[in-house]
Design a protein around this motif. Structure first.
Motif, PDB file in Angstrom:
ATOM      1  N   PHE A  37       0.800  -1.217   0.000  1.00 46.48           N
ATOM      2  CA  PHE A  37       0.000   0.000   0.000  1.00 46.48           C
ATOM      3  C   PHE A  37       0.843   1.282   0.000  1.00 46.48           C
ATOM      4  CE2 PHE A  37      -2.592  -3.363   1.756  1.00 46.48           C
ATOM      5  CZ  PHE A  37      -3.829  -3.166   1.171  1.00 46.48           C
ATOM      6  N   HIS A  38       2.032   1.236  -0.589  1.00 43.39           N
ATOM      7  CA  HIS A  38       2.888   2.420  -0.532  1.00 43.39           C
ATOM      8  C   HIS A  38       3.125   3.103  -1.877  1.00 43.39           C
ATOM      9  CE1 HIS A  38       5.930  -0.734  -1.426  1.00 43.39           C
ATOM     10  NE2 HIS A  38       6.490   0.226  -2.139  1.00 43.39           N
ATOM     11  N   THR A  39       2.749   2.477  -2.978  1.00 42.19           N
ATOM     12  CA  THR A  39       3.021   3.105  -4.267  1.00 42.19           C
ATOM     13  C   THR A  39       1.911   4.075  -4.646  1.00 42.19           C
ATOM     14  OG1 THR A  39       1.903   1.408  -5.582  1.00 42.19           O
ATOM     15  CG2 THR A  39       4.214   1.013  -5.026  1.00 42.19           C
ATOM     16  N   GLU A  52      -9.781  -6.007   1.249  1.00 41.41           N
ATOM     17  CA  GLU A  52     -10.677  -7.115   1.582  1.00 41.41           C
ATOM     18  C   GLU A  52      -9.953  -8.452   1.491  1.00 41.41           C
ATOM     19  OE1 GLU A  52     -13.688  -6.855   2.909  1.00 41.41           O
ATOM     20  OE2 GLU A  52     -13.208  -4.703   2.900  1.00 41.41           O
ATOM     21  N   GLU A  53      -9.139  -8.618   0.450  1.00 41.30           N
ATOM     22  CA  GLU A  53      -8.392  -9.867   0.306  1.00 41.30           C
ATOM     23  C   GLU A  53      -7.405 -10.043   1.460  1.00 41.30           C
ATOM     24  OE1 GLU A  53      -5.853 -12.266  -3.148  1.00 41.30           O
ATOM     25  OE2 GLU A  53      -6.517 -10.198  -3.493  1.00 41.30           O
ATOM     26  N   THR A  54      -6.752  -8.955   1.829  1.00 42.74           N
ATOM     27  CA  THR A  54      -5.788  -9.013   2.933  1.00 42.74           C
ATOM     28  C   THR A  54      -6.485  -9.340   4.245  1.00 42.74           C
ATOM     29  OG1 THR A  54      -4.387  -7.368   1.816  1.00 42.74           O
ATOM     30  CG2 THR A  54      -4.025  -7.707   4.178  1.00 42.74           C
ATOM     31  N   ARG A  55      -7.599  -8.702   4.514  1.00 48.49           N
ATOM     32  CA  ARG A  55      -8.311  -8.951   5.764  1.00 48.49           C
ATOM     33  C   ARG A  55      -8.793 -10.400   5.856  1.00 48.49           C
ATOM     34  NH1 ARG A  55      -9.968  -4.209   8.693  1.00 48.49           N
ATOM     35  NH2 ARG A  55     -11.588  -5.471   9.655  1.00 48.49           N
ATOM     36  N   LYS A  56      -9.267 -10.948   4.745  1.00 53.13           N
ATOM     37  CA  LYS A  56      -9.697 -12.344   4.754  1.00 53.13           C
ATOM     38  C   LYS A  56      -8.533 -13.270   5.045  1.00 53.13           C
ATOM     39  CE  LYS A  56     -13.584 -11.771   1.544  1.00 53.13           C
ATOM     40  NZ  LYS A  56     -14.082 -12.044   0.165  1.00 53.13           N
ATOM     41  N   LEU A  57      -7.395 -12.990   4.422  1.00 48.77           N
ATOM     42  CA  LEU A  57      -6.215 -13.834   4.616  1.00 48.77           C
ATOM     43  C   LEU A  57      -5.700 -13.761   6.044  1.00 48.77           C
ATOM     44  CD1 LEU A  57      -4.477 -15.714   2.879  1.00 48.77           C
ATOM     45  CD2 LEU A  57      -3.014 -13.755   2.360  1.00 48.77           C
ATOM     46  N   LEU A  58      -5.919 -12.625   6.699  1.00 45.25           N
ATOM     47  CA  LEU A  58      -5.424 -12.439   8.070  1.00 45.25           C
ATOM     48  C   LEU A  58      -6.468 -12.765   9.123  1.00 45.25           C
ATOM     49  CD1 LEU A  58      -3.319  -9.167   7.681  1.00 45.25           C
ATOM     50  CD2 LEU A  58      -2.499 -11.524   7.907  1.00 45.25           C
ATOM     51  N   GLY A  60      -8.021 -14.351  12.019  1.00 48.42           N
ATOM     52  CA  GLY A  60      -7.379 -15.110  13.092  1.00 48.42           C
ATOM     53  C   GLY A  60      -6.047 -14.550  13.537  1.00 48.42           C
ATOM     54  N   HIS A  61      -5.515 -13.585  12.795  1.00 52.44           N
ATOM     55  CA  HIS A  61      -4.246 -12.964  13.178  1.00 52.44           C
ATOM     56  C   HIS A  61      -4.501 -11.877  14.214  1.00 52.44           C
ATOM     57  CE1 HIS A  61      -0.938  -9.936  12.606  1.00 52.44           C
ATOM     58  NE2 HIS A  61      -0.232 -11.037  12.760  1.00 52.44           N
ATOM     59  N   THR A  62      -3.814 -11.980  15.357  1.00 56.77           N
ATOM     60  CA  THR A  62      -3.987 -10.993  16.427  1.00 56.77           C
ATOM     61  C   THR A  62      -2.695 -10.261  16.759  1.00 56.77           C
ATOM     62  OG1 THR A  62      -3.606 -12.683  18.128  1.00 56.77           O
ATOM     63  CG2 THR A  62      -5.894 -12.290  17.459  1.00 56.77           C
ATOM     64  N   GLY A  63      -1.638 -10.497  15.982  1.00 55.86           N
ATOM     65  CA  GLY A  63      -0.414  -9.721  16.169  1.00 55.86           C
ATOM     66  C   GLY A  63      -0.630  -8.269  15.772  1.00 55.86           C
ATOM     67  N   ARG A  64       0.326  -7.423  16.112  1.00 59.92           N
ATOM     68  CA  ARG A  64       0.216  -6.012  15.762  1.00 59.92           C
ATOM     69  C   ARG A  64       0.377  -5.833  14.256  1.00 59.92           C
ATOM     70  NH1 ARG A  64       4.492  -3.646  20.091  1.00 59.92           N
ATOM     71  NH2 ARG A  64       5.643  -5.417  19.227  1.00 59.92           N
ATOM     72  N   LEU A  65      -0.467  -4.972  13.700  1.00 59.57           N
ATOM     73  CA  LEU A  65      -0.500  -4.788  12.251  1.00 59.57           C
ATOM     74  C   LEU A  65      -0.097  -3.368  11.892  1.00 59.57           C
ATOM     75  CD1 LEU A  65      -1.335  -6.223   9.577  1.00 59.57           C
ATOM     76  CD2 LEU A  65      -3.601  -5.181   9.877  1.00 59.57           C
ATOM     77  N   ALA A  97      -5.653   3.866   4.207  1.00 56.41           N
ATOM     78  CA  ALA A  97      -5.456   2.425   4.105  1.00 56.41           C
ATOM     79  C   ALA A  97      -5.279   1.801   5.489  1.00 56.41           C
ATOM     80  CB  ALA A  97      -4.245   2.122   3.220  1.00 56.41           C
ATOM     81  N   CYS A  98      -4.558   2.484   6.374  1.00 54.32           N
ATOM     82  CA  CYS A  98      -4.418   1.992   7.753  1.00 54.32           C
ATOM     83  C   CYS A  98      -5.784   1.801   8.393  1.00 54.32           C
ATOM     84  CB  CYS A  98      -3.598   2.970   8.587  1.00 54.32           C
ATOM     85  SG  CYS A  98      -1.820   2.931   8.324  1.00 54.32           S
ATOM     86  N   ALA A  99      -6.653   2.801   8.232  1.00 55.95           N
ATOM     87  CA  ALA A  99      -7.986   2.731   8.829  1.00 55.95           C
ATOM     88  C   ALA A  99      -8.776   1.552   8.274  1.00 55.95           C
ATOM     89  CB  ALA A  99      -8.726   4.043   8.602  1.00 55.95           C
ATOM     90  N   ALA A 100      -8.692   1.336   6.962  1.00 55.47           N
ATOM     91  CA  ALA A 100      -9.441   0.247   6.338  1.00 55.47           C
ATOM     92  C   ALA A 100      -8.926  -1.120   6.775  1.00 55.47           C
ATOM     93  CB  ALA A 100      -9.361   0.385   4.815  1.00 55.47           C
ATOM     94  N   LEU A 101      -7.636  -1.202   7.062  1.00 53.17           N
ATOM     95  CA  LEU A 101      -7.009  -2.474   7.420  1.00 53.17           C
ATOM     96  C   LEU A 101      -6.989  -2.740   8.919  1.00 53.17           C
ATOM     97  CD1 LEU A 101      -4.047  -2.007   4.969  1.00 53.17           C
ATOM     98  CD2 LEU A 101      -5.542  -4.026   4.932  1.00 53.17           C
TER      99      LEU A 101
END
Length: 274
Positions: A37-39, A52-58, A60-65, A97-101
């Motif tokens: 998300f930097h370009t 949406e694809e990233t959130r689905k893949l993650l 169950g992930h509870t580490g810091r994002l 993008a941070c807010a959406a993720l």
């Protein structure tokens, strides 16, 4: 922290890397830095499907994002107010993008160059003017970050003086601006620009340190090798980290993300991390 300090490592990955290393990330709920998300092309386009694809893949992930913010093609301290306006826009897009993720950290690049080290004191107000230009660029982004619970971390790039960037972060007087260290960038500056070694950068940052890019190098170029493939003195780096109370995110950022577990294995063998 005690001498038994063994932090859990995270990683900087694009979507393909998350797919490859998903089990490893979830096994110990490792911190993750998203690098899709930097370009300008991404930020100017429709990045919602990627979110949406990233959130689905993650799931169950509870580490810091976190995510790597925009940096290509600009500096935070541009003399041109029109360029500063574009930079501000890019940073705000990154925060969107941070807010959406649900990300709580965004990496941005230090304005200090190798040229600055020798020339900022060549005029009476060189340092203050750089600070002012950087504040003008970042003012709206810092306000937005503070309101949304995101910390902007300023990463060393050409920084020869490890203290200047720390003072820049402190000048905002905001919990939303902290410090990042890239170990390979620091090692490049040490080997090629006569800067201090990497552990000195950690000492200089102290508890303002919120984020570390872990990569090995040879002191000549920005290699992004796995730890153990270059010449960084990792025992000294982790000894310095062990003295901090800020619990920075320790993010493996290697050029070939398919091999990043080699770096983890190397640091595990040294008893430094897991």
């Amino acid at each position: 922290m005690s001498q038994t300090y063994r932090p859990i490592l995270g990683a900087a990955l694009k979507l393909a890397g998350i797919r490859q290393h998903r089990d490893w990330l979830l096994e110990k709920q490792r911190d993750l830095e998203l690098q899709d998300f930097h370009t300008a092309e991404t930020l100017e386009g429709d990045w919602r499907p990627l979110v949406e694809e990233t959130r689905k893949l993650l799931d169950g992930h509870t580490g810091r994002l976190g995510l790597h913010g925009p940096f290509w093609g600009f500096k935070l301290d541009s003399h041109d107010p029109a360029i500063r306006a574009i930079v501000t826009r890019r940073l705000l897009q990154g925060l969107d993008a941070c807010a959406a993720l649900g990300a709580t950290q965004m990496v941005i690049h230090s304005p200090y160059t190798a040229w600055d080290y020798n020339n900022l004191d060549n005029s009476r107000h060189g340092r203050d003017e750089l600070l002012e230009r950087t504040h003008q660029t970042l003012r709206d982004a810092v306000t937005r970050a503070a309101e949304s619970g995101v910390v902007l971390v300023i990463e060393n790039i050409e920084d020869r003086d490890p203290h200047a960037r720390v003072a820049l972060a402190a000048s905002f007087n905001s919990p939303a601006v902290k410090v990042s260290i890239d170990t390979g960038h620091a090692h490049y500056a040490h080997g090629s620009l006569a800067a201090p070694p990497v552990d000195y950068y950690v000492h200089a940052a102290g508890d303002a340190l919120n984020h570390v890019h872990l990569q090995d190098a040879d002191g000549y170029a920005d290699r992004h090798w796995n730890p153990g493939e270059g010449t960084i003195r990792w025992q000294a780096v982790f000894a310095a980290l062990s003295r901090l109370g800020s619990n920075p995110r320790l993010i493996l950022e290697v050029r070939d993300a398919t091999t990043l577990r080699k770096g983890t294995a190397f640091l595990e063998q040294l008893g430094l991390a897991e």
